[in-house]
Design an enzyme around this catalytic site. Structure first.
Site, PDB file in Angstrom:
ATOM      1  N   CYS A 187      52.660  59.358 109.109  1.00 61.92           N
ATOM      2  CA  CYS A 187      53.789  58.427 108.965  1.00 61.92           C
ATOM      3  C   CYS A 187      53.392  57.197 108.152  1.00 61.92           C
ATOM      4  CB  CYS A 187      54.260  57.972 110.338  1.00 61.92           C
ATOM      5  SG  CYS A 187      54.568  59.356 111.429  1.00 61.92           S
TER       6      CYS A 187
ATOM      7  N   ARG B 116      51.672  59.861 101.931  1.00 68.76           N
ATOM      8  CA  ARG B 116      51.084  60.124 103.248  1.00 68.76           C
ATOM      9  C   ARG B 116      51.674  61.383 103.870  1.00 68.76           C
ATOM     10  NH1 ARG B 116      48.597  55.520 105.348  1.00 68.76           N
ATOM     11  NH2 ARG B 116      49.014  56.172 107.480  1.00 68.76           N
TER      12      ARG B 116
ATOM     13  N   TRP C  47      56.231  62.049 109.773  1.00 67.69           N
ATOM     14  CA  TRP C  47      55.645  63.401 109.662  1.00 67.69           C
ATOM     15  C   TRP C  47      55.737  63.966 111.054  1.00 67.69           C
ATOM     16  CZ3 TRP C  47      50.893  65.992 111.053  1.00 67.69           C
ATOM     17  CH2 TRP C  47      50.628  67.143 110.277  1.00 67.69           C
TER      18      TRP C  47
ATOM     19  N   ASN D 153      53.794  55.194 114.456  1.00 65.85           N
ATOM     20  CA  ASN D 153      52.896  56.167 113.849  1.00 65.85           C
ATOM     21  C   ASN D 153      51.862  56.514 114.908  1.00 65.85           C
ATOM     22  OD1 ASN D 153      51.255  57.736 112.280  1.00 65.85           O
ATOM     23  ND2 ASN D 153      50.345  56.035 111.135  1.00 65.85           N
ATOM     24  N   GLY D 154      51.636  57.805 115.157  1.00 64.60           N
ATOM     25  CA  GLY D 154      50.641  58.219 116.148  1.00 64.60           C
ATOM     26  C   GLY D 154      51.309  59.077 117.211  1.00 64.60           C
TER      27      GLY D 154
ATOM     28  N   GLU E 157      34.890  73.664  98.171  1.00 57.09           N
ATOM     29  CA  GLU E 157      35.868  72.673  97.702  1.00 57.09           C
ATOM     30  C   GLU E 157      36.804  73.289  96.664  1.00 57.09           C
ATOM     31  OE1 GLU E 157      37.096  70.077  98.599  1.00 57.09           O
ATOM     32  OE2 GLU E 157      38.046  69.198  96.825  1.00 57.09           O
TER      33      GLU E 157
ATOM     34  N   LYS F 120      40.912  73.426  97.104  1.00 57.68           N
ATOM     35  CA  LYS F 120      41.868  72.891  96.109  1.00 57.68           C
ATOM     36  C   LYS F 120      42.925  73.930  95.772  1.00 57.68           C
ATOM     37  CE  LYS F 120      41.263  69.015  96.147  1.00 57.68           C
ATOM     38  NZ  LYS F 120      40.617  69.068  97.380  1.00 57.68           N
TER      39      LYS F 120
ATOM     40  N   GLU G  66      45.290  74.343  98.785  1.00 57.52           N
ATOM     41  CA  GLU G  66      46.154  73.166  98.987  1.00 57.52           C
ATOM     42  C   GLU G  66      47.223  73.045  97.911  1.00 57.52           C
ATOM     43  OE1 GLU G  66      44.260  69.341 100.644  1.00 57.52           O
ATOM     44  OE2 GLU G  66      42.882  70.063  99.112  1.00 57.52           O
TER      45      GLU G  66
ATOM     46  N   HIS H  85      26.616  90.657 102.780  1.00 54.51           N
ATOM     47  CA  HIS H  85      26.704  90.784 104.251  1.00 54.51           C
ATOM     48  C   HIS H  85      28.137  90.975 104.699  1.00 54.51           C
ATOM     49  CE1 HIS H  85      22.462  89.885 104.624  1.00 54.51           C
ATOM     50  NE2 HIS H  85      22.644  88.894 103.760  1.00 54.51           N
TER      51      HIS H  85
ATOM     52  N   LYS I  87      48.348  63.065 103.641  1.00 56.61           N
ATOM     53  CA  LYS I  87      47.190  62.447 102.987  1.00 56.61           C
ATOM     54  C   LYS I  87      46.172  61.978 104.013  1.00 56.61           C
ATOM     55  CE  LYS I  87      44.612  60.911  99.751  1.00 56.61           C
ATOM     56  NZ  LYS I  87      43.806  61.905  99.000  1.00 56.61           N
TER      57      LYS I  87
END
Ligand code: AGP
Length: 618
Positions: free
Chosen positions: A2, A30, A78, A104-105, A487, A491, A494, A510, A613
């Site tokens: 949020c 965010r 959010w 927020n939370g 990484e 990417k 996402e 393996h 974010k």
């Protein structure tokens, strides 16, 4: 997570609403799925809130304008408790309409409180945890007689992580905020003041900010800012100046923040090095407020992070162990405190976080500190919770990273953790000064090398566009190339919503090699041929193994490494770098590839679906 904005000014005007909408626009990165604002004037409170993107709210405001006002609070939500609907959007008002609140939370004891209020006859409208705060505030306002005392009384009853902002009909020139763990900062204006979930909320109006601590209540009027603890004891907050301006948080001519931030990377590395090398080329980390004696006594390092930050931490592990000879683990923050970790006063925890507000990481470092560990935060956000709750903060200077998927912060995190490793090696004598200096000289040359890779982006973009219908991509790497492979896969997941998986290349035989079929795209990050050639030879074997089974081998390799060309469908050349510094250049083609492929698919690379974010809930 949020986004929150609070504003208070002297006279009734359109400014409170304008500031709120501008702030929510900046805070969109965010991640959110509904938005709302409430304004206050002498006539009372008026609000608008809608599910969907900010444009939906703005259309609502066009159709049903809010009155001129002296105060406003705004919110992008959010969804956690209750779906993204108009009713569940913030703000939430008390039954009598005397108080409005945004949050927020997560209020973890909201069910108990909801039951208590329902038994007292309160009719709830939404499925949110937040609404309990609105009703509690209205009741406390009657008992306490003013909003700040009411907020303190309510905050003392709440459990969990929360940032609450409230405005009341009784005083339209006053906004109150309370925070526990979730982010909240104060913006200082002239005849006006601001509250925001981060400085982006008010950077367009002021760069003067106050850092708020744990369990604090802040009351702003046009002329005053008063901070207390939850019991009313005064607190003197630290004032600081935000070191970037509003223009830094806009796209700078690029089509997206993601494009801008990929191109910002040479500066992110350069700025993170800035001021930490003496004219004589020695390393100095003045901000590392941890005693040298303790740093010398450390017998274990645990890097705690999530996602991209954890891959930066994994790169750091290889470097720190090589330079410092200190056993170094990387722990995913959300696993750390449940794994019964072996941590004590001789453990140095390195918490890596771009936002400095990742709840998993916050809770993990609290656990580590309870066990006696010292914590150094490697964060990109000044005054963030992780920075404040650590023993020392080693800031990355990547500038504001607005795109949800992290790029320049990743390079800055690697740079900062390299500096930490070199500082420890310098202090503990596991490297000679000239060895430290040699690495620092190589680091100083990295921004230009990163730029060189970026300059070759067109061929990467062409390949990505041609592969826009690909359904799966594998990424292989060895040693520091392994976290780069992880990484690169993240990417693509996402940004392009494509199944992608990173492996340690040695793991291939393996099991994962069963995935290789005709046409399977495989990125391979190849270490320098100069780096202990066994690493290089082994990855060459891996390329041959997958190629022999029909894979499309897309290789990132050092200029001049002709041995790979024979087995690669495409090679993306990077400049020669020392083995341990190679991630700074090797990841860049993977970032560009993911961004370009997602763009070719017409996806929103700045705000990918389902992502936020800063993940400020556990
Ligand atoms: C990175 O692209 C992701 N957005 C995510 O993995 C992120 O790195 C992770 O959530 C940690 O965030 P932080 O660095 O702000 O703590």
């Amino acid at each position: 997570m949020c986004g929150i904005i609070g504003y208070v000014g002297r006279e009734d005007s359109p400014r409170p609403l304008a500031v709120a909408i501008e702030a929510l626009t900046r805070l969109q990165y965010r991640g959110y799925d509904s938005a709302g604002v409430v304004v206050a004037n002498a006539a009372g409170l008026a609000f608008a809130k809608k599910a969907g993107k900010l444009e939906v709210l703005e259309a609502e405001l066009e159709a049903h304008p809010l009155p001129l006002a002296t105060a406003a609070i705004g919110h992008t939500r959010w969804a956690t408790h209750g779906g993204p609907t108009d009713v569940n959007a913030h703000p939430h008002l008390s039954e009598d309409g005397s108080v409005a609140v945004v949050h927020n939370g997560i209020i973890e004891n909201h069910e108990v409180l909801r039951l208590e209020l329902a038994e007292a006859g309160v009719q709830f409208r939404s499925q949110t945890d937040t609404e309990v705060a609105a009703h509690l505030l209205a009741r406390a306002l009657v008992e306490e007689g003013n909003l700040p005392d009411a907020m303190r009384a309510v905050a003392r009853r709440l459990e969990g992580a929360f940032t609450l902002l409230a405005v009341a009909r009784e005083n339209p020139r006053l906004v109150v905020g309370a925070r526990r763990t979730s982010p909240l900062v104060v913006g200082l204006g002239d005849g006006e003041n601001f509250l925001g979930s981060d400085v982006a909320a008010f950077i367009a109006s002021t760069n003067r900010a106050l850092e708020l601590g744990q369990d604090q209540v802040v009351t702003i009027t046009p002329e005053t800012v008063v901070v207390t603890d939850f019991f009313g004891q005064p607190v003197t907050p630290r004032q600081y100046t935000v070191d970037w301006d509003a223009s830094a948080a806009v796209k700078g001519g690029y089509p997206t923040f993601m494009d801008k931030e990929i191109h910002d990377q040479p500066d992110a590395v350069r700025d993170t090095l800035l001021g930490r090398l003496t004219p004589a080329g020695l390393l100095t980390l003045d901000e590392l407020h941890v005693s040298e004696a303790l740093l010398r006594s450390v017998d274990k390092i645990v890097v705690i992070a999530c996602g991209t930050a954890s891959y930066a931490g994994t790169v750091a592990k290889y470097a720190i162990e090589h330079w410092c000879r200190i056993p170094t683990e990387v722990a995913l923050a959300h696993e750390f405190r449940y794994s019964d970790p072996v941590v004590n006063e001789k453990t140095l925890v390195v918490a890596v976080s771009q936002s400095g507000e990742t709840m998993d990481t916050i809770m993990a470092i609290r656990h580590a500190r309870e066990q006696g560990a010292k914590v150094v935060a490697v964060v990109n956000t000044m005054g963030s919770t992780i920075a404040r709750e650590s023993d020392a903060a080693l800031y990355t200077h990547a500038g504001p990273e607005v795109a949800v998927a992290s790029t320049k912060a990743f390079l800055a995190q690697i740079t900062a953790t390299y500096l930490l490793g070199l500082y420890l090696a310098q202090l503990r004598g596991t490297m000679f000064p000239d060895e430290v200096r040699a690495v620092l000289d190589e680091l100083t040359a990295m921004p230009a090398k990163v730029q060189q890779v970026i300059d070759g982006e067109d061929s990467i973009r062409e390949l990505a566009t041609s592969m826009k219908d690909v359904e799966s991509v594998l990424y292989l790497g060895r040693h520091v190339g392994f976290p780069v492979a992880m990484e690169g896969a993240l990417k693509l997941k996402e940004l392009a919503y494509i199944h992608a998986e990173g492996f340690a290349a040695g793991e291939l035989k393996h099991g994962p090699i069963a995935l290789i079929d005709e046409g399977q795209a495989v990125f391979v990050i190849v270490p320098s041929p100069r780096s202990r050639s066994v690493l290089h030879d082994k990855i060459l074997s891996n390329i041959q193994e997958v190629r022999a089974r029909g894979a499309r081998t897309l290789v990132v390799a050092e200029e001049g490494d002709t041995a790979v060309a024979e087995y690669a469908e495409r090679v993306f050349w990077v400049p020669p770098t020392p083995t341990l510094l190679a991630p700074l250049v090797a990841v860049v083609p993977l970032q560009i590839f993911a961004c370009a492929l997602a763009t070719a698919k017409g996806l929103d690379v700045d705000q990918p679906r389902n992502l936020a974010k800063s993940v400020t809930v556990e």
